[in-house]
Design a protein around this motif. Structure first.
Motif, PDB file in Angstrom:
ATOM      1  N   GLN A  10       0.818  -1.211   0.165  1.00  0.00           N
ATOM      2  CA  GLN A  10      -0.026   0.055  -0.038  1.00  0.00           C
ATOM      3  C   GLN A  10       0.895   1.173  -0.103  1.00  0.00           C
ATOM      4  O   GLN A  10       1.848   1.218   0.824  1.00  0.00           O
ATOM      5  CB  GLN A  10      -0.929   0.054   1.254  1.00  0.00           C
ATOM      6  N   ASP A  11       0.660   2.112  -0.990  1.00  0.00           N
ATOM      7  CA  ASP A  11       1.149   3.477  -0.965  1.00  0.00           C
ATOM      8  C   ASP A  11       0.328   4.443   0.137  1.00  0.00           C
ATOM      9  O   ASP A  11       0.947   5.602   0.232  1.00  0.00           O
ATOM     10  CB  ASP A  11       1.142   4.119  -2.279  1.00  0.00           C
ATOM     11  N   ILE A  12      -0.646   3.988   0.450  1.00  0.00           N
ATOM     12  CA  ILE A  12      -1.644   4.953   1.218  1.00  0.00           C
ATOM     13  C   ILE A  12      -1.973   4.427   2.612  1.00  0.00           C
ATOM     14  O   ILE A  12      -2.105   3.328   2.778  1.00  0.00           O
ATOM     15  CB  ILE A  12      -2.739   5.409   0.350  1.00  0.00           C
ATOM     16  N   ILE A  31      -7.118  10.182   3.012  1.00  0.00           N
ATOM     17  CA  ILE A  31      -6.304   9.509   2.354  1.00  0.00           C
ATOM     18  C   ILE A  31      -4.862  10.038   2.376  1.00  0.00           C
ATOM     19  O   ILE A  31      -4.844  11.141   2.176  1.00  0.00           O
ATOM     20  CB  ILE A  31      -6.675   9.347   0.835  1.00  0.00           C
ATOM     21  N   VAL A  32      -4.054   9.216   3.122  1.00  0.00           N
ATOM     22  CA  VAL A  32      -2.632   9.611   3.467  1.00  0.00           C
ATOM     23  C   VAL A  32      -1.665   9.144   2.791  1.00  0.00           C
ATOM     24  O   VAL A  32      -1.719   7.728   2.600  1.00  0.00           O
ATOM     25  CB  VAL A  32      -2.327   9.904   4.964  1.00  0.00           C
ATOM     26  N   LEU A  33      -0.722   9.928   1.991  1.00  0.00           N
ATOM     27  CA  LEU A  33       0.266   9.378   1.095  1.00  0.00           C
ATOM     28  C   LEU A  33       1.456   8.888   2.319  1.00  0.00           C
ATOM     29  O   LEU A  33       1.937   9.679   2.742  1.00  0.00           O
ATOM     30  CB  LEU A  33       0.960   9.990   0.078  1.00  0.00           C
ATOM     31  N   LYS A  34       1.659   7.707   2.199  1.00  0.00           N
ATOM     32  CA  LYS A  34       2.726   7.386   3.205  1.00  0.00           C
ATOM     33  C   LYS A  34       4.403   7.920   3.156  1.00  0.00           C
ATOM     34  O   LYS A  34       4.903   8.184   4.009  1.00  0.00           O
ATOM     35  CB  LYS A  34       2.863   5.556   3.117  1.00  0.00           C
ATOM     36  N   TYR A  57      -2.630  13.830  -7.941  1.00  0.00           N
ATOM     37  CA  TYR A  57      -2.367  12.517  -7.532  1.00  0.00           C
ATOM     38  C   TYR A  57      -3.582  11.637  -8.239  1.00  0.00           C
ATOM     39  O   TYR A  57      -3.367  10.339  -8.345  1.00  0.00           O
ATOM     40  CB  TYR A  57      -2.753  12.332  -6.243  1.00  0.00           C
ATOM     41  N   LEU A 106      -3.925   5.306  -6.741  1.00  0.00           N
ATOM     42  CA  LEU A 106      -4.074   5.543  -5.200  1.00  0.00           C
ATOM     43  C   LEU A 106      -5.307   5.223  -4.704  1.00  0.00           C
ATOM     44  O   LEU A 106      -5.692   4.702  -3.724  1.00  0.00           O
ATOM     45  CB  LEU A 106      -3.393   6.871  -4.890  1.00  0.00           C
ATOM     46  N   ALA A 135      -7.132   2.971  -1.662  1.00  0.00           N
ATOM     47  CA  ALA A 135      -8.267   3.787  -0.568  1.00  0.00           C
ATOM     48  C   ALA A 135      -9.577   2.906  -0.613  1.00  0.00           C
ATOM     49  O   ALA A 135     -10.268   2.847   0.581  1.00  0.00           O
ATOM     50  CB  ALA A 135      -8.423   5.094  -0.838  1.00  0.00           C
TER      51      ALA A 135
END
Length: 176
Positions: free
Chosen positions: A2-4, A57-60, A93, A98, A102
């Protein structure tokens, strides 16, 4: 991988809400009224906090809030275990894969924690990016509600409706 990740929205997310909702193109795609000032963004955030079911939704990689995703009772169904999702993503984005991540997290939340029988989502007829997100996540097309939504600019739009059933989710081994 996961990127988020998603987390509950808080008052600390005001600048992210302002950044997302001041973009008229983003708002045209999701139907939300654009925020013309930080005060209007604060009002949007206040409603999100009070109504519940809204997540950032948070971008890691950067720990930046890049979008909002929500889950609430489905207003088009009488089943009390029917939920609907909605989402908005900062334009820079778009097209990066992404949003499907989510949506899959919220599907898991709806089925495993809310006890959903069905999760639905919709998009405006011309929003092909959102259509693709729903298809990637396993949603099935149900039909089009013609002239269903009056957007903030007065445009009357058709909504394409999709759903994902608990049985479909279970048959995939709880992985979407």
């Amino acid at each position: 991988m996961q990127d988020i990740f998603i987390r509950s929205i808080t008052e600390d997310d005001l600048m992210a809400v302002w950044r997302i909702y001041r973009d008229k193109q983003v708002c045209l795609m999701c139907g939300a009224r654009p925020a013309n000032s930080i005060v209007e963004a604060a009002a949007i955030l206040d409603v999100m906090i009070k109504t519940g079911g809204n997540f950032t939704i948070v971008l890691k990689k950067t720990m930046t809030v890049i979008g909002i995703i929500s889950v609430r009772r489905d207003i088009h169904r009488y089943n009390k275990k029917a939920y609907m999702i909605g989402y908005v993503l900062e334009k820079s984005y778009w097209g990066m894969g992404l949003m499907p991540q989510a949506v899959k997290l919220v599907i898991e939340y709806a089925f495993n924690y809310l006890g959903a029988d069905v999760v639905s989502a919709s998009h405006f007829k011309d929003n092909l990016q959102s259509k693709r997100v729903l298809e990637k996540c396993g949603f099935q097309y149900e039909g089009t509600l013609r002239k269903e939504y009056v957007r903030w600019d007065g445009t009357v739009l058709d909504s394409c409706v999709y759903s994902f059933l608990w049985e479909e989710y279970k048959s995939k081994g709880e992985k979407v």
